[in-house]
Design a protein around this motif. Structure first.
Motif, PDB file in Angstrom:
ATOM      1  N   ILE A 171       0.835  -1.214   0.000  1.00 59.04           N
ATOM      2  CA  ILE A 171       0.000   0.000   0.000  1.00 59.04           C
ATOM      3  C   ILE A 171       0.865   1.258   0.000  1.00 59.04           C
ATOM      4  O   ILE A 171       0.623   2.191  -0.762  1.00 59.04           O
ATOM      5  N   THR A 172       1.884   1.267   0.860  1.00 59.19           N
ATOM      6  CA  THR A 172       2.737   2.465   0.957  1.00 59.19           C
ATOM      7  C   THR A 172       3.571   2.655  -0.309  1.00 59.19           C
ATOM      8  O   THR A 172       3.865   3.783  -0.686  1.00 59.19           O
ATOM      9  N   GLU A 173       3.922   1.559  -0.974  1.00 61.45           N
ATOM     10  CA  GLU A 173       4.658   1.671  -2.239  1.00 61.45           C
ATOM     11  C   GLU A 173       3.762   2.206  -3.349  1.00 61.45           C
ATOM     12  O   GLU A 173       4.184   3.032  -4.158  1.00 61.45           O
ATOM     13  N   ILE A 174       2.504   1.766  -3.377  1.00 60.54           N
ATOM     14  CA  ILE A 174       1.550   2.208  -4.400  1.00 60.54           C
ATOM     15  C   ILE A 174       1.227   3.697  -4.228  1.00 60.54           C
ATOM     16  O   ILE A 174       1.167   4.457  -5.194  1.00 60.54           O
ATOM     17  N   THR A 175       1.017   4.118  -2.970  1.00 55.91           N
ATOM     18  CA  THR A 175       0.535   5.482  -2.697  1.00 55.91           C
ATOM     19  C   THR A 175       1.651   6.489  -2.377  1.00 55.91           C
ATOM     20  O   THR A 175       1.389   7.682  -2.270  1.00 55.91           O
ATOM     21  N   ASN A 176       2.870   5.984  -2.224  1.00 55.93           N
ATOM     22  CA  ASN A 176       4.008   6.845  -1.840  1.00 55.93           C
ATOM     23  C   ASN A 176       3.805   7.538  -0.488  1.00 55.93           C
ATOM     24  O   ASN A 176       4.298   8.635  -0.265  1.00 55.93           O
ATOM     25  N   ILE A 177       3.059   6.896   0.388  1.00 53.84           N
ATOM     26  CA  ILE A 177       2.870   7.408   1.754  1.00 53.84           C
ATOM     27  C   ILE A 177       3.884   6.682   2.638  1.00 53.84           C
ATOM     28  O   ILE A 177       3.939   5.454   2.635  1.00 53.84           O
ATOM     29  N   PRO A 178       4.698   7.396   3.403  1.00 57.40           N
ATOM     30  CA  PRO A 178       5.643   6.725   4.307  1.00 57.40           C
ATOM     31  C   PRO A 178       4.889   5.847   5.315  1.00 57.40           C
ATOM     32  O   PRO A 178       3.810   6.227   5.775  1.00 57.40           O
ATOM     33  N   PRO A 179       5.427   4.674   5.646  1.00 59.52           N
ATOM     34  CA  PRO A 179       4.736   3.760   6.564  1.00 59.52           C
ATOM     35  C   PRO A 179       4.311   4.413   7.881  1.00 59.52           C
ATOM     36  O   PRO A 179       3.183   4.219   8.333  1.00 59.52           O
TER      37      PRO A 179
END
Length: 196
Positions: A171-179
């Protein structure tokens, strides 16, 4: 023996033109300039200038706050300049002259450095007082979070999480949101659902 100009502004949107103009009037041989905070001596152009500084050279600044922001750094810098047999002159702080063993210059440098530090401390104190007052009046929002609940990437990340089938890493890779931001956003989202 070179006349060296040093120009610094704190951020990229500040204009160094006034400093450059003042130093060009005294016809410096070489100019070092940078756009970076003066809170530390870890500044590329300052380091380069100090490395290239030779005996008999004079560094010119428009005022001391351009080359240093703390009393301790000022003294360390002055010691380094003097150890190389060079000089530091400030156009605004005309009392500063390292070219002679002048006890008055050293004394005034101590006083002026202390005054500069006091001024910065007072500014910080007034900022803290202003923030406290704004909090009491309910006007202080605080620093806005980059990944708030209405951030498109955060919304999408929570949607993907709730849909299932994907790991947090995916999810974080898809959305570029830091974990860490994702977990914080997810926690806030769950709290909002409980409070609804």
């Amino acid at each position: 023996m070179k006349k060296i100009g040093y120009v610094r502004v704190s951020s990229v949107d500040q204009n160094p033109a006034r400093q450059l103009m003042q130093l060009e009037v005294i016809d410096v041989d070489i100019m070092y300039q940078e756009k970076v905070s003066g809170a530390t001596r870890e500044r590329p152009e300052l380091q380069k200038m100090m490395a290239e500084l030779q005996s008999g050279d004079t560094i010119y600044v428009t005022d001391l706050t351009r080359i240093t922001r703390s009393t301790r750094d000022l003294f360390e810098l002055v010691d380094e300049i003097k150890s190389k047999g060079a000089n530091l002159k400030s156009l605004k702080d005309a009392w500063l002259d390292l070219s002679e063993e002048n006890p008055y210059s050293h004394f005034l440098m101590t006083v002026m450095g202390g005054v500069n530090q006091l001024e910065r401390d007072l500014i910080r104190m007034r900022q803290r007082e202003g923030i406290e007052l704004a909090k009491k009046e309910g006007k202080y929002i605080g620093r806005l979070k980059k990944y708030h609940k209405n951030h498109p990437g955060m919304k999408h990340a929570i949607e993907l999480y709730e849909a299932g089938g994907k790991t947090v890493k995916e999810i974080t890779e898809i959305t570029n949101i830091p974990p860490a931001s994702f977990y914080r956003g997810l926690k806030n989202h769950k709290e909002d659902q409980i409070n609804e």
